[in-house]
Motif scaffolding. Structure first.
Motif, short mmCIF file in Angstrom:
data_model
loop_
_atom_site.label_atom_id
_atom_site.label_comp_id
_atom_site.label_asym_id
_atom_site.label_seq_id
_atom_site.Cartn_x
_atom_site.Cartn_y
_atom_site.Cartn_z
N THR A 81 0.93 -1.20 0.09
CA THR A 81 0.05 -0.02 -0.16
C THR A 81 0.75 1.08 -0.14
N GLY A 82 2.18 1.33 0.37
CA GLY A 82 2.95 2.31 0.51
C GLY A 82 2.58 3.14 1.64
N VAL A 83 1.73 2.78 2.60
CA VAL A 83 1.38 3.49 3.64
C VAL A 83 2.33 3.07 4.81
N THR A 84 3.11 4.32 5.25
CA THR A 84 4.26 4.13 6.39
C THR A 84 3.58 4.04 7.65
N THR A 85 4.55 3.87 8.66
CA THR A 85 4.28 3.97 10.23
C THR A 85 3.92 5.38 10.41
N LEU A 86 4.95 6.31 9.91
CA LEU A 86 4.55 7.81 9.95
C LEU A 86 3.21 7.85 9.56
N ASN A 87 2.57 7.52 8.56
CA ASN A 87 1.27 7.74 8.18
C ASN A 87 0.22 7.14 9.08
N THR B 10 5.18 5.14 19.85
CA THR B 10 6.77 5.41 19.56
C THR B 10 6.79 5.09 18.08
N ILE B 11 7.41 6.01 17.25
CA ILE B 11 7.70 5.35 15.98
C ILE B 11 9.39 5.44 15.54
N TYR B 12 9.58 4.61 14.91
CA TYR B 12 11.14 4.46 14.15
C TYR B 12 12.01 4.35 15.31
N PHE B 13 11.56 3.86 16.26
CA PHE B 13 12.60 3.57 17.52
C PHE B 13 11.87 2.00 18.07
N PRO B 14 12.57 1.24 18.44
CA PRO B 14 14.06 1.00 18.25
C PRO B 14 14.46 0.89 16.83
N LEU B 15 15.76 1.02 16.53
CA LEU B 15 16.07 1.17 15.02
C LEU B 15 16.21 -0.19 14.38
N LEU B 16 15.80 -1.29 15.00
CA LEU B 16 16.31 -2.43 14.51
C LEU B 16 15.42 -2.91 13.48
N PHE B 17 14.18 -2.22 13.52
CA PHE B 17 13.45 -2.39 12.17
C PHE B 17 12.99 -1.14 11.49
N HIS B 18 12.77 -1.27 10.22
CA HIS B 18 12.58 0.02 9.31
C HIS B 18 11.33 0.78 9.68
N GLU B 19 10.24 0.15 10.12
CA GLU B 19 9.01 0.65 10.32
C GLU B 19 8.63 0.58 11.75
N MET C 148 -7.05 1.10 14.75
CA MET C 148 -5.92 0.37 14.07
C MET C 148 -6.35 -0.40 12.90
N ARG C 149 -7.48 -1.26 13.10
CA ARG C 149 -7.83 -2.12 12.17
C ARG C 149 -8.59 -1.24 11.05
N GLU C 150 -9.27 -0.23 11.54
CA GLU C 150 -9.75 0.66 10.23
C GLU C 150 -8.65 1.37 9.57
N ILE C 151 -7.74 1.84 10.24
CA ILE C 151 -6.58 2.51 9.53
C ILE C 151 -5.86 1.78 8.62
N ALA C 152 -5.76 0.18 8.91
CA ALA C 152 -5.15 -0.75 8.01
C ALA C 152 -6.01 -0.76 6.86
N ARG C 153 -7.42 -1.02 7.05
CA ARG C 153 -8.51 -1.08 6.03
C ARG C 153 -8.27 0.01 5.02
N ILE D 224 -6.17 8.76 2.24
CA ILE D 224 -6.71 9.36 3.60
C ILE D 224 -5.73 9.22 4.64
N VAL D 225 -4.98 8.14 4.86
CA VAL D 225 -3.80 7.81 5.59
C VAL D 225 -2.65 8.71 5.29
N ARG D 226 -2.32 8.56 3.92
CA ARG D 226 -1.06 9.48 3.63
C ARG D 226 -1.10 11.03 4.02
N ASP D 227 -2.31 11.58 3.75
CA ASP D 227 -2.56 12.91 4.15
C ASP D 227 -2.79 13.32 5.65
N ALA D 228 -2.99 12.31 6.38
CA ALA D 228 -3.43 12.55 7.49
C ALA D 228 -2.22 13.39 8.38
#
Ligand SMILES: *Cc1c(COP(=O)(O)O)cnc(C)c1O
Length: 483
Positions: free
Chosen positions: A391-397, A411-420, A442-447, A455-459
């Motif tokens: 989907t290209g939707v990131t953790t930040l989104n 908390t996002i992008y920590f710990p550094l062991l994973f990209h997302e 959270m399930r709604e956002i995944a949908r 909608i998620v990317r522009d949030a």
């Protein structure tokens, strides 16, 4: 969320000649005769506003803020739990608030009893011989603990130990504190299951190592099962084992660092023991040591005399001072009120419920979010973004979209062991309903990420500031206000 945000500065509300007070004249005909050198040449540039404007301005601004008292705050590695108001009230008692920091011990017996009792209770909870409450934060506690360790090595005439071993999953303050203490940082790797790689550790240990710092459960929310072996290796090399207990919550009443072989530890009272935190408010990072290290704790120390009275002492073996006084007293008072009101049973439930809540959310979402490390977690866990990467939707989104639903982002992008990395810590103070609502969102956002990803990317769509350009903000920060 349909609420109006107020963003005007108090200066923008100003009108010349308006004032927010109505006091009778002071009856003095002639103005006080101030020397020329002390009187100002131009009037102060203060906003001129009426009383309702002042009251509304500050009240409305306070509602622009987000806190545990306004909503669910699942920030990983931070333990943003609800802090009972009774503890606040007790710490605000005039007898506590009006105490002067230099009050002699004879005139502050009650306050010292609170101090001493908390030191003792933390020692019980941590399995340590003695605690100091002097450090002002977790990182300050780490620095203090490392200074205790250095003082210990020096007291044995051992000046070669200049290194600290720190896992790659550690909180950023660990290497920072070690650097401030003038020590060299050596990184030890984690295994794919998230725990310290003992095989990687072995060759790092020699007589130049002062200490190893560990967090357990570590910053991935995973319990380090190999502590007994690690403790044996570290002690075998003549080094000490440091426990970062900033997030002691899941351990409360379940396991004690002292029993696992740790020599020195700190606790964040402002995470686990009922002091609100975030926004850089006052903190407290008490440091505990095992028997034999007490004399190195910083001055001054609170002790109990054989006759039952309390005293403030200094020792020449101590590492010196790390704070002007005995630390942040009101936080100690809150922590003691918290421990006493929870009682042994309550404290023992806190860690277990925090663990249950984290596992509940993890299991309810792991079909839609990528869980890089399977199994039972402790008080927190980490997703590696959405399971469906197409989907290209990131953790930040995802984090920004949660703001639209009235939640603080994890908390996002920590710990550094994973990209997302998306790190969630619900704490024990949330009800099943709150957890279920969060899971549903959270399930709604995944949908949305699959069906309407924009909608998620522009949030976020409903916050006072929409979607700032993070890179631009970091490269060319605008630090002054223009109307
Ligand atoms: C919060 C935290 C710290 C640092 O505590 P501060 O009071 O912010 O200095 C250290 N280690 C861990 C694991 C933490 O979560």
């Amino acid at each position: 969320m349909n609420r109006k945000y107020y963003s005007k500065l108090i200066f923008e509300l100003s009108h010349p000649g308006r004032h927010g007070y109505s006091l009778p004249s002071n009856g003095l005909d002639t103005p006080v005769d101030l020397p020329e050198t002390l009187s100002r040449k131009t009037p102060p540039d203060l906003p001129e506003v009426d009383e309702p404007a002042v009251v509304r301005h500050y009240n409305n601004m306070s509602t622009n803020n987000f806190g545990v008292d306004t909503g669910f705050y699942p920030l990983g590695s931070c333990t943003m739990k609800y802090n009972p108001k009774i503890n606040e009230e007790i710490a605000s008692h005039s007898g506590m608030l009006q105490l002067h920091p230099s009050t002699p011990a004879v005139a502050a017996q009650g306050a010292l009893m609170i101090y001493y009792t908390l030191q003792w209770m933390l020692s019980e909870i941590g399995g340590m011989a003695e605690f100091t409450l002097n450090p002002f934060a977790g990182a300050h506690g780490e620095l203090t603990g490392l200074m205790v360790i250095r003082a210990y090595h020096r007291s044995r005439g051992d000046f070669r130990r200049t290194k600290v071993i720190i896992p790659d999953s550690a909180h950023g303050t660990n290497p920072a504190s070690a650097a401030v203490a003038g020590l060299e940082i050596v990184e030890v790797r984690s295994r794919p299951d998230g725990t310290v790689d003992v095989d990687d550790l072995r060759p790092l240990l020699d007589d130049t190592v002062a200490a190893m710092m560990m967090t357990n459960p570590n910053t991935l929310g995973i319990f380090e099962k190999n502590i007994p072996e690690i403790a044996e290796l570290v002690h075998g090399a003549g080094a000490l084992l440091y426990y970062d207990g900033a997030n002691l919550n899941p351990m409360l009443g379940v396991a004690r660092p002292g029993d696992m072989g740790f020599d020195v530890m700190h606790i964040n009272l402002h995470k686990t023991f009922s002091t609100p935190h975030g926004g850089g408010g006052p903190g407290s990072g008490p440091v505990g040591v095992r028997a034999g290290l007490e004399q190195f704790l910083p001055n001054p120390r609170v002790v109990r005399r054989p006759d039952g009275s309390f005293d403030i002492i200094s020792s020449s073996d101590a590492l010196g001072r790390i704070s002007a006084t005995l630390g942040n007293y009101a936080i100690a008072a809150r922590a003691l009120a918290y421990i006493l009101s929870m009682g042994r049973e309550g404290i023992m439930m806190a860690g277990r419920l925090a663990t249950l809540n984290a596992n509940y959310i993890k299991e309810s979402l792991k079909d839609l979010y990528k869980l890089p490390i399977e199994g039972v977690c402790k008080h927190e866990f980490v997703f590696d973004g959405l399971a469906d990467k197409s989907t290209g939707v990131t953790t930040l989104n995802v984090a920004k979209r949660l703001l639209d639903h009235g939640y603080h982002a994890p908390t996002i992008y920590f710990p550094l062991l994973f990209h997302e990395s998306l790190m969630i810590e619900p704490t024990e103070t949330e009800s099943l309903e709150t957890l279920d609502e969060f899971i549903a969102v959270m399930r709604e956002i995944a949908r949305e990420a699959s069906e309407t990803p924009d909608i998620v990317r522009d949030a976020p769509h409903d916050t006072p500031i929409g979607h700032p350009d993070d890179t631009q903000a970091a490269l060319t920060p605008v630090t002054t206000y223009t109307a």
